[in-house]
Design a protein around this motif. Structure first.
Motif, PDB file in Angstrom:
ATOM      1  N   LEU A  75      -2.639  -0.680  -2.643  1.00 44.66           N
ATOM      2  CA  LEU A  75      -3.628   0.045  -2.582  1.00 44.66           C
ATOM      3  C   LEU A  75      -3.031   1.392  -1.904  1.00 44.66           C
ATOM      4  O   LEU A  75      -1.860   1.408  -1.429  1.00 44.66           O
ATOM      5  CB  LEU A  75      -4.337  -1.133  -0.738  1.00 44.66           C
ATOM      6  CG  LEU A  75      -5.336  -1.921  -1.091  1.00 44.66           C
ATOM      7  CD1 LEU A  75      -5.263  -2.160  -3.324  1.00 44.66           C
ATOM      8  CD2 LEU A  75      -6.237  -2.869  -1.022  1.00 44.66           C
ATOM      9  N   VAL A  76      -4.140   2.010  -1.817  1.00 44.36           N
ATOM     10  CA  VAL A  76      -3.823   3.578  -2.043  1.00 44.36           C
ATOM     11  C   VAL A  76      -5.127   4.368  -0.908  1.00 44.36           C
ATOM     12  O   VAL A  76      -5.682   4.065  -0.761  1.00 44.36           O
ATOM     13  CB  VAL A  76      -4.051   4.342  -3.208  1.00 44.36           C
ATOM     14  CG1 VAL A  76      -3.245   5.832  -2.523  1.00 44.36           C
ATOM     15  CG2 VAL A  76      -3.093   3.554  -4.595  1.00 44.36           C
ATOM     16  N   PHE A  77      -4.447   4.213   0.269  1.00 41.00           N
ATOM     17  CA  PHE A  77      -4.534   5.479   1.457  1.00 41.00           C
ATOM     18  C   PHE A  77      -4.610   6.981   0.526  1.00 41.00           C
ATOM     19  O   PHE A  77      -3.253   7.817   0.136  1.00 41.00           O
ATOM     20  CB  PHE A  77      -3.608   5.381   2.862  1.00 41.00           C
ATOM     21  CG  PHE A  77      -3.914   4.078   3.913  1.00 41.00           C
ATOM     22  CD1 PHE A  77      -5.588   4.495   4.278  1.00 41.00           C
ATOM     23  CD2 PHE A  77      -2.859   3.593   3.881  1.00 41.00           C
ATOM     24  CE1 PHE A  77      -5.555   3.524   4.851  1.00 41.00           C
ATOM     25  CE2 PHE A  77      -2.892   2.604   4.518  1.00 41.00           C
ATOM     26  CZ  PHE A  77      -4.078   2.161   5.509  1.00 41.00           C
ATOM     27  N   THR A  78      -5.979   8.129   0.735  1.00 39.19           N
ATOM     28  CA  THR A  78      -5.519   9.155   0.603  1.00 39.19           C
ATOM     29  C   THR A  78      -6.811  10.399   1.498  1.00 39.19           C
ATOM     30  O   THR A  78      -6.554   9.480   2.764  1.00 39.19           O
ATOM     31  CB  THR A  78      -6.616   9.650  -0.811  1.00 39.19           C
ATOM     32  OG1 THR A  78      -8.186   8.614  -0.308  1.00 39.19           O
ATOM     33  CG2 THR A  78      -6.154   8.632  -2.233  1.00 39.19           C
ATOM     34  N   GLY A  79      -5.988  11.499   1.482  1.00 36.94           N
ATOM     35  CA  GLY A  79      -5.854  12.060   2.163  1.00 36.94           C
ATOM     36  C   GLY A  79      -5.694  13.083   1.645  1.00 36.94           C
ATOM     37  O   GLY A  79      -4.241  13.714   1.415  1.00 36.94           O
ATOM     38  N   SER A  83       0.553  -1.368  -0.464  1.00 35.63           N
ATOM     39  CA  SER A  83       0.037   0.308  -0.009  1.00 35.63           C
ATOM     40  C   SER A  83       0.679   1.398  -0.105  1.00 35.63           C
ATOM     41  O   SER A  83       1.717   1.276   0.078  1.00 35.63           O
ATOM     42  CB  SER A  83      -1.249  -0.343   1.209  1.00 35.63           C
ATOM     43  OG  SER A  83      -0.225  -0.565   2.539  1.00 35.63           O
ATOM     44  N   GLU A 111      -4.223   6.155  -8.455  1.00 31.80           N
ATOM     45  CA  GLU A 111      -4.217   5.254  -8.426  1.00 31.80           C
ATOM     46  C   GLU A 111      -4.768   4.393  -9.435  1.00 31.80           C
ATOM     47  O   GLU A 111      -4.363   2.866  -9.402  1.00 31.80           O
ATOM     48  CB  GLU A 111      -6.174   5.671  -8.832  1.00 31.80           C
ATOM     49  CG  GLU A 111      -6.348   5.868  -6.813  1.00 31.80           C
ATOM     50  CD  GLU A 111      -8.272   6.403  -6.989  1.00 31.80           C
ATOM     51  OE1 GLU A 111      -8.673   5.526  -8.385  1.00 31.80           O
ATOM     52  OE2 GLU A 111      -8.572   6.639  -6.282  1.00 31.80           O
ATOM     53  N   PHE A 116       0.031   7.493   7.818  1.00 36.58           N
ATOM     54  CA  PHE A 116       0.804   5.975   6.997  1.00 36.58           C
ATOM     55  C   PHE A 116       0.956   5.260   6.978  1.00 36.58           C
ATOM     56  O   PHE A 116       1.206   4.526   6.820  1.00 36.58           O
ATOM     57  CB  PHE A 116      -0.083   7.406   5.522  1.00 36.58           C
ATOM     58  CG  PHE A 116      -0.885   7.467   5.399  1.00 36.58           C
ATOM     59  CD1 PHE A 116      -2.119   7.814   5.730  1.00 36.58           C
ATOM     60  CD2 PHE A 116      -0.733   8.673   4.261  1.00 36.58           C
ATOM     61  CE1 PHE A 116      -3.251   7.919   5.324  1.00 36.58           C
ATOM     62  CE2 PHE A 116      -2.010   9.026   3.702  1.00 36.58           C
ATOM     63  CZ  PHE A 116      -3.552   8.717   4.173  1.00 36.58           C
TER      64      PHE A 116
END
Lengths: 350, 350
Positions: free
Chosen positions: B88-92, B58, B79, B108
DNA sequence: TTGAAAGCGTTACCAT
DNA sequence: ATGGTAACGCTTTCAA
């Protein structure tokens, strides 16, 4: 952490206590531990922690396309609620492909996200999520309902909104109104087409299939469709466009083909600069931020984190007590007259 | 998994083998295991798996605001690359607040993302990431460089792009050109202001501080600034706006205050509908998709996943071998003349 | 106040 | 081909 314990000459649990700010550690001991942490550059591994504690403090968001201004605003709203509740968000775009939606959803579940917010891809079915829901994953469907699965859903009043928009055109004298929609497989597209038909029927206007164009919004295809419409014996005097992308493409095609001869137009979905175009574009506006916020708040409540939802700001539509049954929230749309929807039909078209 | 093993009457490792499609399991055994999996509704826990294997598959993406069309396109591009590589991508969204950027980045890292793509918030410093990088987290800074940290960076040619845009206005006869930028704390805003000054200097036009407005893009503040500019003894005949939000607000303010009297305008950043406005808006276009893609590909290479980067499609600017030193990639901008930037100054303003 | 041991769900290693 | 055991990095439980 083991290393830190050894370096500080204390037990594992003591380090854990210091790291988590738990009570029951003498200040001198804590100080030793902290300095060891500093020395060794120790950083807690939340993944391991969450494995042990059984929670992952994360949710997954599957949308159609984050680059679409509509969904990007939805995403931001979901992020906002998540951040306030110390949840991390996995995101992914399905690109309207069922297998990608499924792949993303399952990948998030495999990471044991606590909840899922999903915008179903066109034609997708959601039986695949049943085992996940049974295993305790919360899921909220956004913008479009689940297919083959009973689940919480947050939508706009698509049919009613479309009906209002088309009725607006009729009220301004139009009787030949074309409907440019997306592929009918998409729930929102189908609902809006129904609303279009509702408005025609209510006004006693016969339904002409030639005026309904349901296709994926690509600019060339749309330009071709518009040319076909213009070549009809009785061409339409007004357009109802079923989503922001279709509206954009239609406006662009019209500007290229018939500059200076604006057709009346009402678009579903508001978009940036709609007010600055000439004429300004009348739209049936959804509230994407509210959609995202409402879905996220509903998810939180399902996760038993109702305290994370500020009751003062929570959406009234989900303020009521939640039972075991799936909830379906339908958010209102708003007609925004700006000019393009108030253009009368050319004289002689009765 | 333990339950599955018991139900199927096999060992733990055999279940693991079946689940992962590893060889070395007899078909009848595998069948028993699969049926037990079915029965019990077993789903592999990737978090646990990744804990064991030491990888998380990720990455984290911290941007300013995913609802901004510029960053939403960046997000989609990231993405896309991630999906192709099973990441997988954590976004914020940091909302331009350093503490939020830091909070997201650290969260993260605590989840042990393998890499981080960060758009620094205005005024943020990045020493806080040094321990993370030392621990093996890869980081690529996007759109703006890191402050206080040597790290890979992917940017647009902001200064040069701005210079070109302003030179374009000068070439069309303007000598009083205002610069409407964002707060100078933001690297891109500052660089673009420099480019503005470069163009003036190259044309031998004196620099007038009254024509430089560097402030956060809020519509009222921008309208006020425009009124102040208009009230100057020698008001500007052209505007250079430093980013998409500022351009939007400026156009809106101008439409409200002086309809029908378009000022010449060149905006930094392209935006949807720029071509459909009247006049169509001349812009210095960045390529946000390419920014995102390039940053993600650079990250992949740092993660030793160079094979995940399709060499045929990879950005030529990072095609070269990567050394240990941080890389700085600067992507070109493109001037797109559409009308607003070619309006000549009114007669009598020399 | 402190720590040892067990366990979270998985995979790696080494036997059998 | 199969399985036992240790280990990943942490928290929980319980005892000291």
């Amino acid at each position: 952490m083991k290393d830190v314990a050894r370096a500080a000459g204390v037990g594992l649990k003591t380090v854990s206590r210091v790291v988590n700010g738990e009570p029951g550690v003498n200040e001198p001991t804590a100080r030793r531990v902290r300095s060891a942490i500093e020395q060794l550059g120790y950083r807690r591994n939340d993944s391991a922690r969450l494995l042990r504690s059984g929670q992952t403090a994360s949710i997954g968001l599957v949308i159609e396309d984050v680059a679409d201004p509509f969904y990007s605003v939805v995403t931001r709203a979901v992020e906002e609620v998540a951040a306030r509740n110390d949840l991390l968000v996995f995101t992914g775009s399905s690109d309207e492909r069922p297998e990608r939606e499924r792949r993303l959803g399952m990948a998030f579940c495999a990471r044991r996200v606590e909840g899922l917010i999903i915008v179903p891809a066109a034609g997708a079915r959601h039986e695949y999520l049943a085992p996940e829901l049974a295993a305790g994953v919360a899921a909220v469907f956004l913008d479009r309902p689940a297919v083959g699965l009973a689940a919480d859903t947050v939508l706009s009043a698509n049919r009613e909104g479309a009906r209002t928009g088309v009725a607006h055109l009729i009220a301004h004298g139009h009787r030949r109104i074309a409907c440019l929609g997306d592929v009918a497989e998409i729930h929102t597209a189908e609902q809006r087409r129904q609303g279009y038909r509702d408005a025609l029927a209510a006004a006693g206007i016969g339904h002409d299939p030639a005026l309904e164009v349901m296709q994926a919004p690509r600019i060339e295809a749309l330009a071709a469709a518009l040319r076909r419409l213009a070549a009809l014996p009785e061409p339409p005097t007004a357009l109802f466009t079923g989503n922001n992308v279709t509206t954009a493409h239609a406006l662009r095609a019209l500007a290229a083909d018939a500059p200076g001869h604006p057709l009346a137009l009402v678009g579903f979905d508001d978009f940036p600069f709609a007010d600055l175009l000439t004429p300004a574009v009348t739209v049936v506006a959804q509230d994407p931020a509210r959609l995202g916020r409402t879905a996220a708040e509903l998810l939180l409540r399902r996760l038993g984190r109702a305290d994370g939802v500020d009751p003062a700001q929570a959406d009234p539509l989900i303020a009521a007590e939640l039972g075991a049954d799936p909830v379906r929230v339908e958010l209102p749309t708003r007609l925004v007259p700006r000019g393009s929807g108030e253009i009368p039909p050319p004289p002689g078209t009765r």
